[in-house]
Design a protein around this motif. Structure first.
Motif, PDB file in Angstrom:
ATOM      1  N   UNK A  64       0.837  -1.204   0.000  1.00 14.64           N
ATOM      2  CA  UNK A  64       0.000   0.000   0.000  1.00 14.64           C
ATOM      3  C   UNK A  64       0.871   1.254   0.000  1.00 14.64           C
ATOM      4  N   UNK A  68       0.567   4.203  -2.801  1.00 14.88           N
ATOM      5  CA  UNK A  68       0.175   5.581  -2.520  1.00 14.88           C
ATOM      6  C   UNK A  68       1.246   6.541  -3.024  1.00 14.88           C
ATOM      7  N   UNK A 105     -10.186   8.308  -1.628  1.00 17.73           N
ATOM      8  CA  UNK A 105      -8.809   8.258  -1.139  1.00 17.73           C
ATOM      9  C   UNK A 105      -8.721   8.759   0.295  1.00 17.73           C
ATOM     10  N   UNK A 106      -9.505   9.792   0.621  1.00 16.77           N
ATOM     11  CA  UNK A 106      -9.500  10.309   1.978  1.00 16.77           C
ATOM     12  C   UNK A 106      -9.907   9.221   2.971  1.00 16.77           C
ATOM     13  N   UNK A 107     -10.939   8.483   2.605  1.00 17.71           N
ATOM     14  CA  UNK A 107     -11.460   7.447   3.486  1.00 17.71           C
ATOM     15  C   UNK A 107     -10.432   6.339   3.690  1.00 17.71           C
ATOM     16  N   UNK A 109      -7.198   6.373   3.166  1.00 20.16           N
ATOM     17  CA  UNK A 109      -5.937   6.768   3.799  1.00 20.16           C
ATOM     18  C   UNK A 109      -6.127   7.122   5.273  1.00 20.16           C
ATOM     19  N   UNK A 110      -7.298   7.663   5.602  1.00 20.18           N
ATOM     20  CA  UNK A 110      -7.524   8.033   6.998  1.00 20.18           C
ATOM     21  C   UNK A 110      -7.678   6.781   7.862  1.00 20.18           C
ATOM     22  N   UNK A 111      -8.352   5.776   7.321  1.00 17.65           N
ATOM     23  CA  UNK A 111      -8.617   4.590   8.141  1.00 17.65           C
ATOM     24  C   UNK A 111      -7.485   3.570   8.112  1.00 17.65           C
ATOM     25  N   UNK A 112      -6.613   3.657   7.110  1.00 18.94           N
ATOM     26  CA  UNK A 112      -5.571   2.640   7.034  1.00 18.94           C
ATOM     27  C   UNK A 112      -4.645   2.744   8.246  1.00 18.94           C
ATOM     28  N   UNK A 113      -4.476   3.967   8.788  1.00 28.74           N
ATOM     29  CA  UNK A 113      -3.673   4.122   9.994  1.00 28.74           C
ATOM     30  C   UNK A 113      -4.282   3.359  11.160  1.00 28.74           C
ATOM     31  N   UNK A 114      -5.608   3.457  11.293  1.00 29.36           N
ATOM     32  CA  UNK A 114      -6.279   2.751  12.392  1.00 29.36           C
ATOM     33  C   UNK A 114      -6.253   1.250  12.177  1.00 29.36           C
TER      34      UNK A 114
END
Lengths: 538, 387
Positions: A64, A68, A105-107, A109-114
């Motif tokens: 990933x 990105x 993409x926002x969704x 990328x924001x959740x991949x951290x969690x």
């Protein structure tokens, strides 16, 4: 326009796009596979599924990151290298790219951290939701990117504005529900699912061959084969849908892929194998399958599919019509509001062919002064080089069918043969790992190379699309990308291999309850029951 | 579609000019602190554990933050295609350097702690430093160039031609004023990164961040003031001299522009915009001051206010100009002549109104889940899973 700049810009775009597309299909598919695994974990509470989620999640993460990173290049490259393209069609093409950022993409990328950091901070269902949001985000990304790409193949819902000298959107609905875009989307995401399935299958097969992580590997194969079989079927069926859509919108691409030089009586035959010859306009040693092309392309027995020769004639007529549009446009731009009504009418009538007049820009500054010979040359330019398309397409399709066979076999063994797999087939599965990447890259190639000489089919030729750059500019960035991307590739691969060799953090046994319940199904021919706890972690 | 006629073209253009600002500010506020943290990494963290602690303060969020940048690019493409076409090709080599630096970041974060070797980790630490410091510096330099003007002209077909030798697409940007803008940008976001570490780290990392932070703040404030003086005495402004058509088709060549006067004339015609630089100074200086105190949150909030003020200052000072041209002022891009069509702006506005609140909501939720300091014990306990 300097031709070298055009060629170098194309080379750079192809290189960076193909490179980016090494990582995208795996992201698309692996995100879903990981989410499926975690769903099983949350539903059954069996720890082995949590371990699988984490293990494949780690590989997902390595892939990933670079997907990105290389995607950023794509987002900015249009402005850098394709500045006239950006001006000319940005009004339409920019919108899906921006919506991709907003919606998908926002969704993702924001959740991949969690996904990676949230295991201890979220409830089980909470974390599962996060995982699915990453997967859905990735897939929605593909949707909007392919709506943008679909518009380049089949530019609907837009018209030329003579004052702003560009294409402007007339219907957002048409752009989004472009049949080419929709067919491409389902075909591409299915290809991504197949890629990830073959990857999971191959890596798991390698573990089984090594006698490691057996429980993880067998369950991963079960998931990969089921998901992979459905996807492999859909990628072929929906690829056919793409072909059907191309019959209407991109006749030249279709004819080139088929090496169909002349219009045949309907239903046309399909050339299975042969050697296309651009000069002679003939495919040597061709093996034909009667009726097949007509059926694929038109789904009828009576509709004709035009051949290359006829399409070139057609292009010549459109170039001549385009010259009329060009002439009217020049007058409108000079006289502005004073332009007489008949000139405006003339432009209206011929503006759909304006892009064809631009094909002459390669030979002459003012298309109105073009000679018959130049018009003939420009018409011939509308034929993309046939043999790479012809062969690229055939290899892709053959690989597509091989995935169906591979997945069907493993699906059968996993569900009816107690998850036992013969060693030669496991070896084959390992060897098959690169195959979906070859198919995916060829698919991109056929779609984009087949669109030449246009960036936007029938609207803007590639030679006009580039930025005002020098060869030196492009030499620097091209050398930079090649070096940089090569180093990244080596690092990526070495980490992938390292983490695959290392295997999961620790082996988790299957629960005793489950083993007892499925004992009968897992028994092998020689009567042994493969134990859950026989393989220690390395 | 007739629906889009509901909102005037002129108003849509102003809305999209504001949204462009929102995206740039959103980018600076979020990705700004993780770039700042990257640039601070070799200095605030000395041991491997400290470095991992520092990296993991931004570990779960940098990816989402970076989307502000990507979305910024996408939104410029969709709403301001001429700006996208002219600036990215004109700043060609600078853009390449930014891209290369930005590509280092994702791989740096993900790959750094995946091998034990000290050389490997140290190498990636410097990659993260470059990935943080270089883009921030170049963005500042780019903004400086936008204020000075860029040497491009548009052909009648609206092809953008960059005037000057190819290397000027990088070295040409490095004029003194723009370098000052780069320093402001870099120091402002270094302070922002320090403020983030004051909130999210503890121990020596927090102490060092609180020590360095104010210094960057004072440099940023001084640079910002100096840039203002420079604009007043040394740099020409631009003005539209033909009749201003605010709702016509987007063709920059239809209006006449003259170079002359000062950008700061805007403060006599629109005095209220002085609020922006005031907020900039207040935010930056208060952030520097509160860094020495004990509050965890205050430095970050003040720093955000400062960044908001500084970026708004540039936009409001230049309005309606977006990208002036030094060699052919008539080619300059303004809010009134370089937007997308009426319909596209409307459609994109609807999409933004639907998705932006969602984005803000789930981003807020993620930050709430991750609330609290990242300690060295956290890293040691989860050594296998964190960065």
């Amino acid at each position: 326009m300097e031709l070298d700049v055009v060629e170098l810009s194309r080379l750079q775009f192809a290189m960076t796009a193909l490179y980016h597309f090494l990582f995208v299909p795996l992201t698309l598919g692996l995100s879903i596979i990981v989410a499926l695994m975690e769903t099983v974990y949350v539903m059954t509470n069996r720890p082995i599924w949590r371990q699988m989620t984490k293990f494949w999640g780690t590989l997902f993460g390595i892939n990933f990151a670079i997907g990105v990173a290389t995607g950023i290049t794509m987002e900015f490259q249009f402005g850098m290298n394709w500045s006239y393209y950006s001006h000319y069609v940005g009004d339409i093409f920019g919108a899906p790219l921006a919506i991709e950022g907003l919606m998908a993409f926002f969704m993702e990328a924001t959740f991949v951290g969690l996904f990676f950091f949230g295991w201890d901070k979220l409830s089980k269902v909470g974390h599962l939701t996060v995982t699915w949001l990453v997967a859905i985000g990735s897939n929605f990304s593909a949707l909007w990117i392919l709506i943008a790409n679909g518009w380049m193949q089949n530019p609907v819902g837009a018209e030329f504005n003579p004052v702003s000298m560009r294409m402007e959107m007339t219907s957002f609905f048409d752009v989004v529900f472009n049949e080419v875009a929709q067919a491409k989307f389902v075909h591409t995401v299915s290809a991504g699912y197949v890629t990830a399935s073959v990857f999971v299958l191959g890596v798991s097969a390698w573990y089984l061959l090594k006698g490691r992580h057996i429980e993880l590997a067998r369950r991963s194969i079960t998931i990969a084969a089921s998901f992979g079989l459905a996807s492999a079927l859909s990628v072929v069926v929906l690829g056919d849908e793409s072909g059907y859509a191309a019959t209407h919108s991109q006749k030249m691409k279709l004819a080139a892929i088929e090496g169909m030089w002349h219009t045949e009586l309907a239903p046309a035959s399909f050339t299975a194998i042969g050697f296309p010859d651009m000069e002679a306009r003939e495919t040597h040693y061709a093996i034909h399958i009667p009726w097949m092309m007509g059926l694929i392309g038109t789904r009828s027995l009576t509709e004709e599919i035009p051949g290359i020769a006829e399409l070139v004639e057609n292009a010549e007529a459109r170039i001549k019509s385009g010259i009329i549009a060009y002439d009217a446009l020049e007058q409108i731009r000079e006289l502005r509001d004073d332009a007489p009504a008949d000139v405006r009418q003339q432009f209206e009538d011929h503006s759909a062919d304006l892009g064809f007049a631009y094909l002459l820009k390669r030979y002459v500054d003012d298309p109105r002064t073009a000679t018959e010979k130049q018009i003939a040359l420009a018409s011939n330019d509308t034929v993309p080089t046939v043999w790479p398309l012809f062969w690229g397409f055939r290899i892709m399709v053959a690989l597509g069918f091989s995935f169906i066979a591979l997945m069907a076999y493993f699906f059968y063994r996993a569900n009816w043969k107690g998850m036992t797999f013969p060693r030669p087939m496991l070896r084959l599965a390992v060897w098959m790992i690169p195959a979906p990447w070859i198919a995916a890259e060829l698919g991109w190639f056929v779609a984009e190379f087949g669109r030449q000489p246009w960036t936007v089919d029938g609207v803007l030729p590639t030679v006009m699309s580039v930025s005002h750059l020098s060869v030196a500019d492009l030499a620097i960035t091209l050398a930079g990308f090649v070096t940089f991307y090569s180093v990244l590739f080596v690092i990526e691969m070495s980490l992938m291999v390292k983490f695959i060799r290392k295997g999961p953090y620790m082996d988790v046994p299957e629960t005793d309850v489950w083993m007892a319940k499925h004992e009968h199904r897992l028994r092998t021919h020689d009567g042994n029951v493969p134990g859950a706890n026989v393989t220690p972690a390395e | 579609m007739i629906l889009h006629e509901l909102i005037d073209f002129e108003i849509l253009r102003v809305i999209w000019w504001l949204l462009l600002g929102v995206l740039l500010i959103g980018f600076a506020l979020t990705d700004g602190f993780d770039m700042g943290v990257g640039a601070l990494l070799p200095f605030v963290a000395k041991t491997d554990l400290e470095r991992r602690q520092t990296i993991n303060t931004v570990g779960p969020v940098w990816e989402g933050n970076q989307v502000w940048f990507v979305l910024g690019g996408g939104a410029i493409f969709a709403a301001w295609p001429p700006l996208y076409a002219v600036s990215f090709s004109g700043f060609y080599l600078a853009m390449f350097v930014v891209l290369a630096a930005l590509i280092l970041r994702p791989v740096g974060f993900k790959y750094r702690s995946k091998r034990e070797s000290a050389t490997w980790r140290n190498g990636w630490d410097w990659a993260l430093f470059v990935g943080g410091a270089v883009p921030v510096l170049i963005f500042g330099v780019a903004v400086g160039n936008v204020l000075v003007g860029v040497p491009f002209h548009l052909t009648p077909e609206l092809l953008s031609m960059y005037d000057g030798p190819f290397y000027s697409k990088f070295f040409g940007l490095l004029n003194p004023f723009s370098l000052l803008a780069g320093v402001v940008s870099l120091s402002m976001l270094l302070q922002h990164g320090s403020a983030w570490l004051a909130l999210k780290a503890d121990g020596m990392v927090e102490t060092r961040a609180r020590n360095y932070g104010p210094m960057f703040g004072y440099i940023a404030a001084a640079g910002f003031a100096l840039a203002g003086i420079w604009l007043a005495v040394g740099i020409d402004g631009y003005a539209i001299v033909s009749a201003v058509v605010t709702d016509g088709p987007s063709n920059p060549l239809l209006s006449e522009v003259e170079r002359g006067g000062s950008w700061l004339d805007a403060y006599s015609t629109r005095p209220w915009i002085a609020i922006a630089p005031v907020l900039g100074f207040v935010g930056i200086l208060m952030a520097a001051r509160s860094m020495a105190g004990h509050s965890d949150v205050a430095p970050l909030l003040w720093s955000k206010l400062g960044i908001f003020g500084v970026i708004s200052t540039v936009g409001l000072t230049m309005f309606p100009f977006i990208l002036p041209s030094t060699v052919d002022p008539n080619s300059s891009l303004t809010v009134w002549d370089s937007s997308s069509s009426h319909l596209t702006l409307f459609v994109m506005l609807i999409c933004t109104l639907i998705f932006m609140p969602l984005i803000l909501a789930y981003t807020a939720w993620v930050y709430r889940v991750l609330w609290g300091k990242v300690t060295q014990d956290d890293i040691a306990d989860n050594s296998e899973t964190v960065y």
